[in-house]
Design a protein around this motif. Structure first.
Motif, PDB file in Angstrom:
ATOM      1  N   LEU A  26      -3.921  -7.312   7.562  1.00 17.50           N
ATOM      2  CA  LEU A  26      -5.154  -8.177   7.514  1.00 17.50           C
ATOM      3  C   LEU A  26      -6.179  -7.939   6.709  1.00 17.50           C
ATOM      4  CD1 LEU A  26      -4.280  -7.898  10.314  1.00 17.50           C
ATOM      5  CD2 LEU A  26      -6.021  -9.692  10.849  1.00 17.50           C
ATOM      6  N   ALA A  27      -5.422  -7.287   5.267  1.00 16.97           N
ATOM      7  CA  ALA A  27      -6.610  -7.108   3.829  1.00 16.97           C
ATOM      8  C   ALA A  27      -5.943  -8.037   3.463  1.00 16.97           C
ATOM      9  CB  ALA A  27      -6.779  -5.884   3.658  1.00 16.97           C
ATOM     10  N   PRO A  28      -6.152  -8.285   2.113  1.00 15.85           N
ATOM     11  CA  PRO A  28      -5.803  -9.090   0.993  1.00 15.85           C
ATOM     12  C   PRO A  28      -4.583  -8.765   0.688  1.00 15.85           C
ATOM     13  CG  PRO A  28      -8.235  -9.204   1.066  1.00 15.85           C
ATOM     14  CD  PRO A  28      -7.793  -9.112   1.920  1.00 15.85           C
ATOM     15  N   ALA A  29      -3.372  -9.500   0.065  1.00 18.07           N
ATOM     16  CA  ALA A  29      -2.566  -8.762  -0.104  1.00 18.07           C
ATOM     17  C   ALA A  29      -2.896  -8.215  -1.360  1.00 18.07           C
ATOM     18  CB  ALA A  29      -1.604 -10.391  -0.035  1.00 18.07           C
ATOM     19  N   SER A  30      -3.606  -8.489  -2.379  1.00 20.06           N
ATOM     20  CA  SER A  30      -3.697  -7.999  -3.658  1.00 20.06           C
ATOM     21  C   SER A  30      -4.569  -7.022  -3.675  1.00 20.06           C
ATOM     22  CB  SER A  30      -4.657  -8.886  -4.216  1.00 20.06           C
ATOM     23  OG  SER A  30      -5.976  -9.346  -3.796  1.00 20.06           O
ATOM     24  N   ALA A  31      -4.680  -5.936  -2.292  1.00 17.79           N
ATOM     25  CA  ALA A  31      -5.172  -4.312  -2.167  1.00 17.79           C
ATOM     26  C   ALA A  31      -4.245  -3.781  -2.107  1.00 17.79           C
ATOM     27  CB  ALA A  31      -6.359  -4.866  -0.453  1.00 17.79           C
ATOM     28  N   THR A  32      -3.906  -3.855  -3.325  1.00 18.13           N
ATOM     29  CA  THR A  32      -2.289  -2.851  -3.911  1.00 18.13           C
ATOM     30  C   THR A  32      -2.979  -1.464  -4.456  1.00 18.13           C
ATOM     31  OG1 THR A  32      -2.479  -4.044  -5.988  1.00 18.13           O
ATOM     32  CG2 THR A  32      -0.882  -5.272  -4.249  1.00 18.13           C
ATOM     33  N   GLY A  33      -4.824  -0.973  -4.203  1.00 16.12           N
ATOM     34  CA  GLY A  33      -4.884   0.691  -4.754  1.00 16.12           C
ATOM     35  C   GLY A  33      -4.807   0.726  -6.086  1.00 16.12           C
ATOM     36  N   ASP A  34      -5.554  -0.528  -6.678  1.00 23.09           N
ATOM     37  CA  ASP A  34      -5.564  -0.352  -8.279  1.00 23.09           C
ATOM     38  C   ASP A  34      -7.032   0.686  -8.722  1.00 23.09           C
ATOM     39  OD1 ASP A  34      -3.551  -2.224  -8.341  1.00 23.09           O
ATOM     40  OD2 ASP A  34      -4.894  -4.361  -9.078  1.00 23.09           O
ATOM     41  N   GLY A  35      -7.687   0.092  -7.978  1.00 23.68           N
ATOM     42  CA  GLY A  35      -8.907   1.622  -8.446  1.00 23.68           C
ATOM     43  C   GLY A  35      -8.500   2.744  -7.987  1.00 23.68           C
ATOM     44  N   VAL A  36      -8.066   2.737  -7.147  1.00 22.01           N
ATOM     45  CA  VAL A  36      -7.635   4.188  -6.294  1.00 22.01           C
ATOM     46  C   VAL A  36      -6.798   4.842  -7.063  1.00 22.01           C
ATOM     47  CG1 VAL A  36      -6.389   5.520  -4.416  1.00 22.01           C
ATOM     48  CG2 VAL A  36      -8.271   4.111  -3.920  1.00 22.01           C
ATOM     49  N   ARG A  37      -5.918   4.065  -7.487  1.00 20.44           N
ATOM     50  CA  ARG A  37      -4.658   4.467  -8.632  1.00 20.44           C
ATOM     51  C   ARG A  37      -5.014   4.945  -9.545  1.00 20.44           C
ATOM     52  NH1 ARG A  37      -1.699   1.318  -7.288  1.00 20.44           N
ATOM     53  NH2 ARG A  37      -2.026   0.028  -8.883  1.00 20.44           N
ATOM     54  N   ALA A  38      -5.729   3.772 -10.355  1.00 19.99           N
ATOM     55  CA  ALA A  38      -6.572   4.089 -11.638  1.00 19.99           C
ATOM     56  C   ALA A  38      -8.023   5.455 -11.406  1.00 19.99           C
ATOM     57  CB  ALA A  38      -7.855   3.494 -11.833  1.00 19.99           C
ATOM     58  N   ALA A  39      -8.601   5.827 -10.586  1.00 20.14           N
ATOM     59  CA  ALA A  39      -9.227   6.529 -10.820  1.00 20.14           C
ATOM     60  C   ALA A  39      -8.575   7.592 -10.470  1.00 20.14           C
ATOM     61  CB  ALA A  39     -10.141   6.288  -9.259  1.00 20.14           C
ATOM     62  N   ARG A  40      -7.294   8.339  -9.448  1.00 19.99           N
ATOM     63  CA  ARG A  40      -6.213   9.279  -9.558  1.00 19.99           C
ATOM     64  C   ARG A  40      -6.041  10.113 -11.216  1.00 19.99           C
ATOM     65  NH1 ARG A  40      -2.816   9.542  -4.598  1.00 19.99           N
ATOM     66  NH2 ARG A  40      -2.837  11.455  -5.187  1.00 19.99           N
ATOM     67  N   ALA A  41      -5.559   9.032 -11.521  1.00 16.53           N
ATOM     68  CA  ALA A  41      -5.297   8.908 -13.327  1.00 16.53           C
ATOM     69  C   ALA A  41      -5.882   9.802 -14.235  1.00 16.53           C
ATOM     70  CB  ALA A  41      -4.471   7.734 -13.963  1.00 16.53           C
ATOM     71  N   ALA A  42      -7.224   9.227 -13.433  1.00 13.93           N
ATOM     72  CA  ALA A  42      -8.597   9.897 -13.874  1.00 13.93           C
ATOM     73  C   ALA A  42      -9.392  11.248 -13.848  1.00 13.93           C
ATOM     74  CB  ALA A  42      -9.388   8.706 -14.324  1.00 13.93           C
ATOM     75  N   GLY A  43      -8.607  11.463 -13.012  1.00 16.53           N
ATOM     76  CA  GLY A  43      -8.656  13.156 -12.245  1.00 16.53           C
ATOM     77  C   GLY A  43      -9.682  12.944 -10.964  1.00 16.53           C
ATOM     78  N   GLY A  44      -9.976  11.894 -10.133  1.00 25.51           N
ATOM     79  CA  GLY A  44     -10.396  11.476  -9.020  1.00 25.51           C
ATOM     80  C   GLY A  44      -9.663  12.297  -7.921  1.00 25.51           C
ATOM     81  N   ALA A  92       0.688  -3.241  16.606  1.00 25.10           N
ATOM     82  CA  ALA A  92      -0.017  -1.927  15.915  1.00 25.10           C
ATOM     83  C   ALA A  92      -0.898  -2.805  14.011  1.00 25.10           C
ATOM     84  CB  ALA A  92      -0.321  -0.573  15.855  1.00 25.10           C
ATOM     85  N   GLY A  93      -1.019  -4.127  13.408  1.00 29.10           N
ATOM     86  CA  GLY A  93      -2.026  -3.687  13.230  1.00 29.10           C
ATOM     87  C   GLY A  93      -2.557  -2.068  11.876  1.00 29.10           C
ATOM     88  N   ASP A  94      -3.505  -3.160  11.122  1.00 31.43           N
ATOM     89  CA  ASP A  94      -5.331  -3.043  10.260  1.00 31.43           C
ATOM     90  C   ASP A  94      -6.082  -3.884   9.645  1.00 31.43           C
ATOM     91  OD1 ASP A  94      -5.208  -2.906   7.407  1.00 31.43           O
ATOM     92  OD2 ASP A  94      -3.199  -1.777   8.209  1.00 31.43           O
ATOM     93  N   ILE A  95      -6.790  -3.360   9.307  1.00 35.43           N
ATOM     94  CA  ILE A  95      -7.949  -4.122   8.300  1.00 35.43           C
ATOM     95  C   ILE A  95      -8.207  -4.309   7.803  1.00 35.43           C
ATOM     96  CG2 ILE A  95      -8.882  -5.893  10.225  1.00 35.43           C
ATOM     97  CD1 ILE A  95     -10.768  -3.952  10.955  1.00 35.43           C
ATOM     98  N   GLY A  96      -7.907  -2.578   7.189  1.00 32.45           N
ATOM     99  CA  GLY A  96      -8.149  -1.966   6.018  1.00 32.45           C
ATOM    100  C   GLY A  96      -7.604  -0.790   6.303  1.00 32.45           C
TER     101      GLY A  96
END
Length: 560
Positions: free
Chosen positions: A295-313, A493-497
């Protein structure tokens, strides 16, 4: 040369915040209060993220909004509860920081942002655990007047269609009683008429509801506070890359109008981009392929997590659950597409039960949505059926089908709502064995007449009774299914995040795999891993930490 857009992104700021949910807006607001120049970007053309779609409840033990009996040790008691919930998955330093700071952050947002909060009695979800509270830990926003936003109201993400009435009227928990009792109580009728009259006037004058409730009220109030401080979110601006110099974050590359744009952030970057609910690759990495919808917005495609992992997170995936689960039904639209409807409360009311493909029950229908979701996913075919009789559906509705006087014929024609005269016909429509379903109903009705459920204990604890039907005795969650016709909707079963996210410390600093912080990079909201260790102990356990660590991250960067 074309003139710059009036909201063109600057090249330099003190703090760059990614995402306009509660965590992102709280971080940007706190940064400006601390005297920093904050730039807030949002991938979508709409503001509010999943906050605007949510119930708006904020879990903040020790808050001073609640007027009931105060817990003499809110931090210690709540920490005991979280330990019982999460066990060794709980980061005690992070949890203690959240519990210590949450009351202060609530006071800060009330005093500085003008946030208006109320404190209904919301119990935690697991009464059997030590440290459980019957109420007082959760608050939620009072209705917000969207007219204060002027033309910017159109930029606020609207609630899910199935969660509004009359094509867009938002309702809070307190509105449900007068609306549902309007034909039986003169006082309720007057309140209902006022609500509907306000909505009708809003549609005529503004084209949409302006009385915002729940998560929409929270998002609207935070946006209003930001605009008052001169912070206007830059929309349709997506994070592409975190910029590093000598191991320190110094800004980011964002995509705007199809072109990359570099923003230098003197103090750092705060990620609040909504987690990874629609990132297919990360869902596969977390073992979530085939589970959904979200049910999260369709735009929540992991941009922040992906960019942080590329920076070493580092990604923290050792959580009890990578998802925040919820049972959903798929509501067909006029274009043939479906929209998931979250079943938060209807299943807990008297006159409803849930069976799987075998025709048998498998759990209490009044478990928390997070607890019930994975149980449905584990049933044959990953589905179940919510069943109610005429009396229950008339009073409470079922899924997207509204209570009386709504006829819900369109939902019947679309195949969403099943309506049949007998249990045998119901079994045929559901594809279950008629004899087994008949036996299930017979067992249920025998015990329901006494308000009992010896099989699974529906209504057997304080939380379940709270979300039942007030005043229905002896058990607010139980009544026989005896009044034809019978109704059903199909559940999955679905999810909200997501609860899996970036590993952070007690200052919301993103950590590397070796445990050292990436200087200048913070993550809050669903971009950070669940403070609760991937458990769901009570209402508002995502928004509470999102607001709290949003403010903590901004204040940390201001102090640096």
């Amino acid at each position: 040369m074309a003139p710059p857009r009036p909201d063109a992104c600057p090249d330099v700021c003190d703090v760059l915040v990614v995402g306009t949910g509660a965590g992102g807006m709280a971080a940007a607001f706190a940064a400006t209060v601390a005297g920093l120049d904050a730039v807030l970007i949002e991938k979508e053309p709409l503001i509010g993220g999943s906050t605007a779609l949510s119930g708006g409840v904020i879990w903040a033990p020790g808050n001073r909004i609640f007027a009931g009996d105060a817990d003499p040790d809110p931090v210690g008691t709540a920490l005991t509860y979280l330990r019982a919930e999460a066990g060794n998955r709980l980061d005690e330093n992070q949890a203690r920081r959240f519990l210590t700071e949450a009351p202060r952050v609530i006071d800060f947002l009330v005093a500085q942002a003008g946030l208006r909060l109320v404190a209904p009695v919301y119990p935690d979800y697991h009464p059997a655990l030590p440290g459980w509270s019957a109420g007082g830990r959760a608050v939620r926003p009072a209705p917000f007047d969207g007219r204060l936003l002027g033309a910017d109201l159109a930029l606020l993400r609207r609630p899910l269609p199935g969660m509004t009435l009359l094509g867009g009227m938002m309702v809070s928990a307190e509105d449900i009683a007068p609306l549902s009792q309007a034909t039986r109580s003169p006082r309720a009728a007057v309140k209902a008429a006022r609500l509907i009259g306000r909505y009708a006037a809003d549609r005529l004058l503004h084209g949409q509801a302006t009385r915002l409730t729940n998560g929409n009220a929270l998002a609207g109030a935070l946006l209003h506070a930001l605009l008052a401080r001169g912070v206007r979110p830059h929309l349709s601006t997506a994070l592409q890359e975190i910029l590093l110099e000598e191991g320190r974050v110094v800004g980011a590359v964002v995509a705007r109008d199809g072109s990359p744009h570099r923003i230098r952030a003197r103090r750092g970057v705060v990620l609040a981009a909504g987690g990874v609910p629609h990132d297919a690759a990360l869902r596969a990495e977390l073992g979530l392929t085939g589970i959904g919808p979200s049910l999260a917005p369709a735009s929540a495609t992991g941009d922040g997590v992906r960019a942080a992992r590329a920076a070493g997170g580092a990604l923290r995936d050792d959580v009890a659950s990578a998802l925040a689960w919820v049972p959903v039904s798929d509501v067909p639209g006029p274009d043939g597409a479906t929209t998931p409807f979250p079943h938060f409360f209807d299943r807990s009311k008297p006159g409803f039960l849930i069976v799987d493909r075998t025709g048998r029950r498998f759990a209490s229908e009044a478990l928390s949505y997070h607890d019930l979701g994975p149980l449905i996913a584990a049933r044959p075919g990953g589905e179940a059926f919510l069943i109610g009789d005429a009396s229950a559906v008339r009073q409470h509705g079922i899924g997207a089908a509204r209570p009386w006087p709504a006829a819900n014929r369109a939902l019947q024609r679309a195949g969403y709502l099943i309506r049949v005269p007998t249990p045998d016909r119901l079994a045929v429509r559901l594809g279950v064995d008629p004899a087994t379903l008949k036996e299930t109903l017979a067992i249920w009705n025998t015990h329901a007449a006494r308000g009992e459920d010896p099989q699974f204990g529906k209504g057997g604890d304080a939380y379940q009774r709270h979300i039942g039907q007030a005043g229905h005795l002896p058990n607010p969650c139980i009544a026989p299914l005896a009044s034809p016709p019978f109704f059903a909707v199909r559940l999955r079963a679905g999810d909200i995040g997501t609860f899996a996210g970036l590993r952070v410390d007690a200052d919301a600093r993103v950590l590397r795999t070796d445990g050292t912080p990436i200087v200048g990079l913070h993550a809050v909201g669903n971009d950070m891993a669940s403070v609760m260790g991937g458990t769901y102990p009570g209402p508002g356990i995502t928004l509470g930490p999102a607001l709290t660590f949003g403010v903590i991250a901004a204040e940390y960067l201001a102090a640096g």
